[in-house]
Every structure is written in structure tokens, then in C-alpha cells.
Design a protein around this motif. Sequence first.
Motif, PDB file in Angstrom:
ATOM      1  N   PHE A  30       0.847  -1.194   0.000  1.00  0.00           N
ATOM      2  CA  PHE A  30       0.000   0.000   0.000  1.00  0.00           C
ATOM      3  C   PHE A  30       0.884   1.246   0.000  1.00  0.00           C
ATOM      4  CE2 PHE A  30      -3.082   3.061   1.238  1.00  0.00           C
ATOM      5  CZ  PHE A  30      -4.355   2.502   1.123  1.00  0.00           C
ATOM      6  N   ALA A  31       0.707   2.094  -1.014  1.00  0.00           N
ATOM      7  CA  ALA A  31       1.466   3.341  -1.117  1.00  0.00           C
ATOM      8  C   ALA A  31       0.682   4.487  -0.508  1.00  0.00           C
ATOM      9  CB  ALA A  31       1.784   3.649  -2.575  1.00  0.00           C
ATOM     10  N   PHE A  32       1.371   5.311   0.276  1.00  0.00           N
ATOM     11  CA  PHE A  32       0.758   6.480   0.910  1.00  0.00           C
ATOM     12  C   PHE A  32       1.503   7.700   0.397  1.00  0.00           C
ATOM     13  CE2 PHE A  32      -0.130   8.771   5.138  1.00  0.00           C
ATOM     14  CZ  PHE A  32      -1.421   9.102   4.761  1.00  0.00           C
ATOM     15  N   ILE A  33       0.841   8.515  -0.411  1.00  0.00           N
ATOM     16  CA  ILE A  33       1.543   9.614  -1.073  1.00  0.00           C
ATOM     17  C   ILE A  33       0.871  10.955  -0.808  1.00  0.00           C
ATOM     18  CG2 ILE A  33       2.440   8.070  -2.867  1.00  0.00           C
ATOM     19  CD1 ILE A  33       0.412   9.185  -4.784  1.00  0.00           C
ATOM     20  N   GLU A 201      -2.364  -1.045  -3.975  1.00  0.00           N
ATOM     21  CA  GLU A 201      -3.312  -0.063  -3.445  1.00  0.00           C
ATOM     22  C   GLU A 201      -2.586   1.253  -3.192  1.00  0.00           C
ATOM     23  OE1 GLU A 201      -6.572  -1.145  -3.052  1.00  0.00           O
ATOM     24  OE2 GLU A 201      -5.841  -3.065  -3.821  1.00  0.00           O
ATOM     25  N   VAL A 202      -3.366   2.341  -3.144  1.00  0.00           N
ATOM     26  CA  VAL A 202      -2.770   3.657  -2.934  1.00  0.00           C
ATOM     27  C   VAL A 202      -3.753   4.564  -2.205  1.00  0.00           C
ATOM     28  CG1 VAL A 202      -3.551   4.490  -5.201  1.00  0.00           C
ATOM     29  CG2 VAL A 202      -1.602   5.602  -4.077  1.00  0.00           C
ATOM     30  N   ALA A 203      -3.199   5.452  -1.377  1.00  0.00           N
ATOM     31  CA  ALA A 203      -3.984   6.521  -0.760  1.00  0.00           C
ATOM     32  C   ALA A 203      -3.240   7.834  -0.987  1.00  0.00           C
ATOM     33  CB  ALA A 203      -4.182   6.270   0.727  1.00  0.00           C
ATOM     34  N   ILE A 204      -3.986   8.863  -1.359  1.00  0.00           N
ATOM     35  CA  ILE A 204      -3.399  10.180  -1.601  1.00  0.00           C
ATOM     36  C   ILE A 204      -3.972  11.151  -0.575  1.00  0.00           C
ATOM     37  CG2 ILE A 204      -3.106  12.064  -3.266  1.00  0.00           C
ATOM     38  CD1 ILE A 204      -3.556   9.992  -5.497  1.00  0.00           C
ATOM     39  N   ILE A 205      -3.069  11.825   0.144  1.00  0.00           N
ATOM     40  CA  ILE A 205      -3.485  12.745   1.201  1.00  0.00           C
ATOM     41  C   ILE A 205      -3.047  14.162   0.858  1.00  0.00           C
ATOM     42  CG2 ILE A 205      -1.389  12.338   2.578  1.00  0.00           C
ATOM     43  CD1 ILE A 205      -3.201  12.548   5.089  1.00  0.00           C
ATOM     44  N   LYS A 206      -3.893  15.134   1.183  1.00  0.00           N
ATOM     45  CA  LYS A 206      -3.595  16.541   0.919  1.00  0.00           C
ATOM     46  C   LYS A 206      -4.062  17.370   2.110  1.00  0.00           C
ATOM     47  CE  LYS A 206      -4.434  20.324  -2.370  1.00  0.00           C
ATOM     48  NZ  LYS A 206      -5.116  20.727  -3.619  1.00  0.00           N
TER      49      LYS A 206
END
Length: 234
Positions: A30-33, A201-206
Motif C-alpha cells: 500500500f502506497a501512501f503519497i 493499493e494507494v492513498a493520496i493525502i492533501k
Amino acid sequence: MLEIKNVTKKYGSKTALNDVSFTVKDGEIFAFIGHNGAGKTTLIKSIVGIHDFDEGEIIINGKSIKEDPINCKKVMAYVPDNPELYENMKAIDYINFICDMYEVDQETRETNIKKYAKLFEIEENLNDPIISFSHGMKQKIALISALAHNPKILIMDEPFVGLDPKAVYDVKKVMNEMIKEKKIIFFSTHILDVAEKLCSEVAIIKNGKLIKTGNMKTIKGDKSLEKVFLELEG
């Protein structure tokens, strides 16, 4: 399974994490970017029990990191972006110290230390003091220490920073081996092409808010992850 449920973290008037929720299943990378300051490291440190959080729950294999931190930490390993090691110790002594903390038996630790020291080409340096090491070598010692107790969940913050191309390749190899054993890997990175190729899987946070999460192929469609990220960043 790693479950992040409505996690909110504030530093005074600043909201570092705003109602963040997602799940990482067994066997997933899981990538957290997100951009610098988006909240990645804050969430990672909350997952591993370094930071407290104001609202929500973090559940590791059915246990709460707040209510049962010791048993949660026993199944995890954490590699920070800037490894803070005991620099006056020899590398082998530091690795054994971490193994002692995790109550790793002698046979397992000897097997794993030998395996990963050989993989990361650092066998000849194990008896050297850590203070003499470059950033990349310190990162390798942090990785060996994390992997020596066969964690079920590997949490990493920018794991490829400072590593040479061969070491990056080796880390990716280890990650794929762990996934075959149905373990969990969760990591933050700015190297989006690596995340795109490696992660399911990936999650993008801003600005502390999750703006996209899900299957990598679904999220990016026929675009690159880099293009999707830049579009979402606005």
C-alpha cells in the motif's frame, strides 16, 4: 489487517490529520503519497504508536494501538525516513539489541541477519560503529533490524531515500517476498513511478485530508500515477 478509522490529529489549531479512514488487507503493498507536510509521517507515527491522536481508531490485526500497544507493536516493524540509530554501537550490536526487544530466538536472528546482511552487501561492516556509516548504510541497518524478527506488518517512511539502485532493487525484492507470505507493507514515498509499479493499493493525502484511496489500477486508469497525483493536487 491494518484499519485506519476516522483518525484525526491536531497540533494546537492545526489539523494534521482530518478524519482519515482506509484499510490495508493482508497481502497488499500500500502506497501512501502526498506533498511535504500533507500528514504522511504523522499518520505513520500514529500507526506505530509514537504519536497519539485525538479521534478515531487504529486497529492492527483486531487490536487497538491505543488499548493494546505492546501486542500491536510485536507484529510490526517501522523504518523511519531518517534512521535514528545508537551511533556509538557496532551495527551487529544494534541489530541484536532490536532482536532482544522483539524476543527473537538465536537461530532465527542469526539466519535473518546473515540473509539480509548478505542481500544488502553490508556483511563486512557489521562490526563497525554506526557513527562511521553513510545515510544509506544506516538505512540498511534499520532495514535489517526491522526484518530480523519476521514482522507481519512492515511500515516504512520514504524507504528508498539514500539507498543506491542495487539496494532499492533489493528492498523491492524483499517486499514482494513478504507479500507472497500474505504480509502487509505500508509505506510513504515521493517516487511515484516505483509506487505505481510496485503497489496494489494507494492513498493520496492533501493537507491532512484523504482525497483518493483504492486499487492502484482503478485510481490511475489509463494515466500515470504522477499525472493523477498532480491533477488531484491542483
